[in-house]
Structures are given as C-alpha cells and as structure tokens.
Scaffold this motif. Structure first.
Motif, mmCIF file in Angstrom:
data_model
loop_
_atom_site.group_PDB
_atom_site.id
_atom_site.type_symbol
_atom_site.label_atom_id
_atom_site.label_comp_id
_atom_site.label_asym_id
_atom_site.label_seq_id
_atom_site.Cartn_x
_atom_site.Cartn_y
_atom_site.Cartn_z
ATOM 1 N N GLY A 159 -10.912 0.518 -2.239
ATOM 2 C CA GLY A 159 -9.743 0.788 -1.401
ATOM 3 C C GLY A 159 -8.585 -0.166 -1.629
ATOM 4 O O GLY A 159 -7.578 -0.113 -0.926
ATOM 5 N N SER A 160 -8.712 -1.033 -2.639
ATOM 6 C CA SER A 160 -7.651 -2.024 -2.852
ATOM 7 C C SER A 160 -6.454 -1.445 -3.612
ATOM 8 O O SER A 160 -5.434 -2.109 -3.752
ATOM 9 C CB SER A 160 -8.215 -3.229 -3.610
ATOM 10 N N GLY A 161 -6.590 -0.210 -4.111
ATOM 11 C CA GLY A 161 -5.456 0.425 -4.783
ATOM 12 C C GLY A 161 -5.553 0.472 -6.300
ATOM 13 O O GLY A 161 -4.595 0.826 -6.980
ATOM 14 N N LYS A 162 -6.733 0.159 -6.848
ATOM 15 C CA LYS A 162 -6.905 0.136 -8.303
ATOM 16 C C LYS A 162 -6.612 1.487 -8.926
ATOM 17 O O LYS A 162 -5.836 1.599 -9.878
ATOM 18 C CB LYS A 162 -8.346 -0.287 -8.659
ATOM 19 N N SER A 163 -7.256 2.535 -8.378
ATOM 20 C CA SER A 163 -7.045 3.875 -8.932
ATOM 21 C C SER A 163 -5.586 4.293 -8.786
ATOM 22 O O SER A 163 -4.996 4.856 -9.697
ATOM 23 C CB SER A 163 -7.924 4.896 -8.225
ATOM 24 N N THR A 164 -5.042 4.024 -7.631
ATOM 25 C CA THR A 164 -3.660 4.434 -7.374
ATOM 26 C C THR A 164 -2.719 3.780 -8.379
ATOM 27 O O THR A 164 -1.831 4.437 -8.939
ATOM 28 C CB THR A 164 -3.238 4.064 -5.939
ATOM 29 N N PHE A 165 -2.930 2.502 -8.639
ATOM 30 C CA PHE A 165 -2.075 1.815 -9.615
ATOM 31 C C PHE A 165 -2.232 2.440 -11.002
ATOM 32 O O PHE A 165 -1.258 2.749 -11.683
ATOM 33 C CB PHE A 165 -2.411 0.319 -9.667
ATOM 34 N N ALA A 172 2.233 6.604 6.239
ATOM 35 C CA ALA A 172 2.558 5.294 6.806
ATOM 36 C C ALA A 172 1.737 4.178 6.165
ATOM 37 O O ALA A 172 1.918 3.007 6.467
ATOM 38 C CB ALA A 172 2.300 5.318 8.312
ATOM 39 N N ASN A 173 0.839 4.585 5.252
ATOM 40 C CA ASN A 173 -0.103 3.649 4.669
ATOM 41 C C ASN A 173 0.429 3.119 3.328
ATOM 42 O O ASN A 173 0.588 3.875 2.387
ATOM 43 C CB ASN A 173 -1.430 4.409 4.469
ATOM 44 N N THR A 174 0.713 1.834 3.255
ATOM 45 C CA THR A 174 1.187 1.253 1.990
ATOM 46 C C THR A 174 -0.013 0.757 1.197
ATOM 47 O O THR A 174 -0.676 -0.191 1.617
ATOM 48 C CB THR A 174 2.161 0.093 2.258
HETATM 49 N N1 LIG Z 1 -3.919 11.044 -2.129
HETATM 50 C C1 LIG Z 1 -4.050 10.099 -1.162
HETATM 51 N N2 LIG Z 1 -3.585 10.338 0.069
HETATM 52 C C2 LIG Z 1 -3.706 9.410 1.053
HETATM 53 N N3 LIG Z 1 -4.280 8.216 0.881
HETATM 54 C C3 LIG Z 1 -4.775 7.916 -0.329
HETATM 55 C C4 LIG Z 1 -4.686 8.853 -1.418
HETATM 56 N N4 LIG Z 1 -5.258 8.290 -2.504
HETATM 57 C C5 LIG Z 1 -5.678 7.080 -2.102
HETATM 58 N N5 LIG Z 1 -5.402 6.850 -0.817
HETATM 59 C C6 LIG Z 1 -5.676 5.618 -0.056
HETATM 60 O O1 LIG Z 1 -5.129 4.544 -0.770
HETATM 61 C C7 LIG Z 1 -5.968 3.419 -0.713
HETATM 62 C C8 LIG Z 1 -6.274 2.941 -2.117
HETATM 63 O O2 LIG Z 1 -7.060 3.916 -2.761
HETATM 64 P P1 LIG Z 1 -7.550 3.770 -4.262
HETATM 65 O O3 LIG Z 1 -8.309 5.000 -4.569
HETATM 66 O O4 LIG Z 1 -6.395 3.437 -5.135
HETATM 67 O O5 LIG Z 1 -8.524 2.527 -4.150
HETATM 68 P P2 LIG Z 1 -9.513 1.950 -5.252
HETATM 69 O O6 LIG Z 1 -9.217 0.515 -5.364
HETATM 70 O O7 LIG Z 1 -9.464 2.782 -6.463
HETATM 71 O O8 LIG Z 1 -10.926 2.124 -4.517
HETATM 72 P P3 LIG Z 1 -12.364 2.500 -5.146
HETATM 73 O O9 LIG Z 1 -12.913 1.265 -5.747
HETATM 74 O O10 LIG Z 1 -13.133 2.936 -3.945
HETATM 75 O O11 LIG Z 1 -12.145 3.601 -6.132
HETATM 76 C C9 LIG Z 1 -7.195 3.824 0.064
HETATM 77 O O12 LIG Z 1 -7.065 3.370 1.378
HETATM 78 C C10 LIG Z 1 -7.170 5.318 0.032
HETATM 79 O O13 LIG Z 1 -7.724 5.869 1.190
#
Ligand SMILES: Nc1ncnc2c1ncn2[C@@H]1O[C@H](COP(=O)(O)OP(=O)(O)OP(=O)(O)O)[C@@H](O)[C@H]1O
Ligand SMILES: [Mg+2]
Lengths: 240, 219
Positions: free
Chosen positions: A37-43, A13-15
């Motif tokens: 937690g801003s989503g950098k790694s995810t992007f 449910a988390n965008t």
């Molecule tokens: N595999 C996953 N399952 C569920 N939630 C996730 C998963 N990976 C990341 N998240 C959530 O997505 C959000 C963004 O995470 P992300 O790792 O992209 O942040 P970030 O900007 O890289 O942070 P940081 O600077 O701490 O590395 C966070 O709230 C994290 O908890």
C-alpha cells in the motif's frame, strides 16, 4: 533515461504518491521496495501512463510524457510491462500471445512476428510450449511468456510489478533467471519486488517507498547493510 | 374429456406453414435486435456521456414497458399518427427487434465488463490501440460470457413471438386460433402448435449448448 519530477497521485481524497522525484539512467536496474500500500505499483504504472500523475512530470529520453498532447500508445510501445498476475491473453496460444502486438502495433508480417516470437520463447526456455494455451502452463511458465510478450515489442525500458509474487516458491527462480539474463543485456529495468536477495544481487539502485513517499534511495549494499531512515530499518527488520 | 385429433388433420399443412412464418420474422427480429443491440452496447461502453445517455434511456424505455404495448403502438398508433399503415410483418419485426435490442445491449455490455481488467491493461501496455484491442482481445473473451445469455434471449423471443397473433399476423399461434374457431375445438390445435413451439425451443437450446461447448474448448 527516465526522469520523474515531483510526482503526486491522488485517488479521490487519498494521496498515494507524494512528491516523488528520481532519475533512472539508461541501462540501470532499479528495485522499488516498501510495505504494502505504499504506492509502489502506482508509481510504476505512472511510468507507462497506465496511471496519470495528478501533478508532476515524467520525461523519457527528454520527452515529456506527462504532456496532455502526447500519444500514450506510442510511449507505451517503447516500455514493456510485466504484471504480477501475468495477464496473458487466454484465447491465444503462447506463440500468438507473443506475436500479436508486433503484428498489430509494429505492423510486422505474421511470419516475421512469429519467427521473432519463437526466438524469444526459445530464450525464456519455452520452445516446446509455443502451441499451448496459457491455462496449460504453470505460473512460472506464464510469467516467462509474459516477459517474452513484452520483449517482442523491443522496448527500451522494462517495468516489472512483483513478477514473482503470484508464483509457487519453486517457480520463482526460473523467472528471476530470465530477468537476470535481461539485466545482462543492458536493459533499463524498474522492478517492484519483495525478493530482497534478488534486489541486492541485480539492482544498481534501490528506491524505498513508504506512505507514498520516496523515503530513501541508494545502492543496494549501502541500503540493505546501513539503512539511514528509521522507516527503512523497521521495514528491513521485518522482511529480512 | 374427449380429444379428437382427427379433425385437425386437414389443417395440419396450414399450421405447419406457420412454423416458417414464425421462424421468418423471429429470425429477422433477432438480426435487427442483434445489430442494434451491438451498436447500443458500444454506446454504453464509450466515454461519451451523450451516447451512453441515449443507450440507457432507450434500454430503460424498451425494458420498462410491455412488449405487447410496444407492438400495439407500432401497428395501431403510429399509422393513426402518420396516416401510413405499417404491415403486420414490418410491425412485428420493429417491435421485436427494437425490444430485443434493449436486452441484447445489456447482455453484451455486461459480458464485456466481465472481462478481466488486466486484459485491457496488458493490451494498453503493449501499445495496442482501442479497435484491435476490442476486436482481438476483449470481444473474443466477452463472447464466452455473452453467448449463453444471448441464447436465452433468442429463446424468449421465439416464445414471446406468439403475441403477434394479436395484430392478426398469421404466425403459428394465430393459425391455431383460426383452426380452433373453424372446428369449434381449441384444445387440439393449441396442443399441436404448443408441441411445435416446444420442439423449436428444444432445438435452439441444443444449438446453444453445442456452440458453448465449442467455445469452451480453449479453456
Ligand atoms: N485505482 C485505484 N483507485 C483507488 N485507490 C487506489 C487505486 N489503486 C491503488 N489505490 C490505493 O493506492 C494505495 C497504493 O496502492 P499501490 O497498489 O500502489 O500499493 P503497492 O505499494 O503496490 O502495494 P502492494 O505491495 O500491496 O502491491 C493503496 O492505498 C491503494 O488502495
Ligand atoms: Mg503493488
């Protein structure tokens, strides 16, 4: 060239990524910054399909990699990735770490792969460590091996996820220096980093993410001197 | 208490022979358990819900019922059903092998899951496909987690093997009972084979430790 169009990513449910669009041209160096937690790694991980965007499309050299039918492995062969925690293969020597993928994936002979690996290790200053196991290396050395390992696949694009965040301060420079050399070769690079000075110095463009949104982007001089959004101003006030 | 070991002396060769009988079927059972256990473990880590389901049900049944019951079903009940007798040796291997496979598959699955996820991501990011990733990167690391637990499983199997005496298979344990009945003294033959079991387990333990030490060398 990387073209991200309206990327959204949900974890349940988390965008965590909200409608992110950007274009990274060939040879550009782009720094991604923003709060934890801003989503950098995810992007970043969407760009080599370690994460699949929930919606939106990514094109690499006009090939739509978010297509269901795409061969993910083939896409990844062209995109190197360096992780915060290195993820070297602990049961292989430094040389084996670097020479492994070219042999398995590109089907190079052992001799060819090892000779290329040695050249790369030479470039990152680790000639004398080829026979060592990763656990014998310092953090900075490990990360340089990881960079060499990614480069061994001769990628067109390199992704870095906080490559210096797990390092002791005195080792940060040796890794950044290797990355600067790479910038000079004209490599397309996307770097998630907390090293603002490094971003200022090498990046052609900065992307600022907050709460899963691409809040601001621009060239580093402009962004660091005159951030337009309040969000970016707050963030920079804290980290600079 | 009057122990008299002189009476068992004539029976010593008979009992010693039991070592090979026990070792023989334990070895084959371990092999069966290992091969089937690896296959089940692979089922457990696939994405296929169907294969996962099969492996999980299998594990649940063989871990959830007594081994001696499984042995009895194979030796006594199946022949009643099919009309074909199953030799004690084959029954023993089936019961122990099938039972051990359930435990081995769990050990292997857990060992694989314990490998750092970053290793998979590093391999995937390099474009390495599933098979070489498993063979060259995940499994060699998993072996370090798996080996000590696997060694324990082999030791348990060696000791538990004594229950095949209940189907009349002439293993170490059964031979001690026969000798006991013959000379009307139970303590001496039981003590004698007890010592043999202990030595076998001791040797297995040492072998396991040596193998572990070798694996640790790259750490
Ligand atoms: N595999 C996953 N399952 C569920 N939630 C996730 C998963 N990976 C990341 N998240 C959530 O997505 C959000 C963004 O995470 P992300 O790792 O992209 O942040 P970030 O900007 O890289 O942070 P940081 O600077 O701490 O590395 C966070 O709230 C994290 O908890
Ligand atoms: Mg991150």
């Amino acid at each position: 060239m990387i073209k991200a169009m309206n990327i959204t990513k949900d974890f349940g449910a988390n965008t965590v990524l909200k409608d992110i669009s950007t274009i990274i041209k060939q040879g550009q160096v782009v720094a991604i910054i923003g709060p934890s937690g801003s989503g950098k790694s995810t992007f970043l991980r969407c760009l080599n399909l370690l994460e699949e965007p929930t919606s939106g499309n990514i094109f690499i050299n006009d090939k739509k990699i978010t297509d269901k039918k795409v061969d993910k492995l083939a896409i990844r062969r062209n995109i190197g990735m360096v992780f915060q925690h290195f993820h070297l293969f602990p049961h292989m020597t430094v040389l084996e770490n670097v020479a492994y993928a070219p042999q398995k994936v590109k089907k190079l002979s052992k001799a060819e792969a090892e000779s290329t690996a040695k050249k790369l290790l030479d470039k990152v200053g680790l000639t004398d460590k080829v026979a060592a196991y990763p656990n014998r290396l310092s953090g900075g050395q490990k990360q340089r091996v990881a960079i060499a390992r990614a480069l061994a696949m001769e990628p067109e694009i390199m992704l870095f996820d906080e490559p210096t965040s797990a390092l002791d301060p005195e080792m940060v420079k040796e890794v950044l220096d290797v990355m600067k050399d790479l910038v000079d070769t004209g490599m397309t690079m996307v770097i998630v980093t907390h090293e603002m000075n490094f971003a200022k110095e090498v990046a052609d463009r900065v992307l600022f993410l907050a709460d899963g949104m691409l809040v601001e982007e621009g060239n580093p001089q402009e962004f660091f001197e005159h951030p337009k959004t309040e969000r970016a101003q707050d963030f920079l006030a804290k980290v600079l | 208490m009057n122990l008299d070991f002189s009476q068992i002396v004539p029976y010593i060769p008979f009992m010693i022979e039991g070592i090979w009988v026990t070792l023989g079927f334990v070895f084959v059972s371990i092999l069966v358990g290992l091969i089937l256990g690896i296959i089940l473990a692979l089922f457990k880590i696939t994405k296929s819900k169907f294969l996962k389901g099969i492996a999980n049900v299998y594990t649940s049944i063989f871990r959830g019922t007594p081994l001696i019951l499984q042995l009895m079903i194979i030796y006594f009940a199946i022949p009643q059903l099919t009309g074909y007798d199953i030799e004690p040796f084959v029954s023993a291997i089936l019961a122990f092998g099938l039972n051990s496979a359930a435990y081995v598959s769990e050990i292997i699955r857990a060992g694989i899951m314990a490998v750092d996820r970053g290793q998979i991501e590093a391999a995937e990011a390099l474009g390495v496909s599933y098979r070489p990733m498993m063979q060259n990167i995940i499994l060699p690391q998993a072996v370090k987690n798996i080996l000590p637990a696997l060694m324990n499983e082999f030791i348990t199997l060696t000791k538990e093997s004594a229950i095949v005496s209940t189907i009349g298979y002439l293993d170490l344990m059964r031979r001690a009972q026969i000798v006991g009945a013959d000379i009307y003294r139970n303590f001496e033959p039981l003590l004698f084979v007890g010592a043999i079991y202990w030595v076998m387990v001791f040797i297995l333990t040492k072998l396991g430790q040596a193998a572990e030490r070798r694996l640790r060398q790259s750490d």
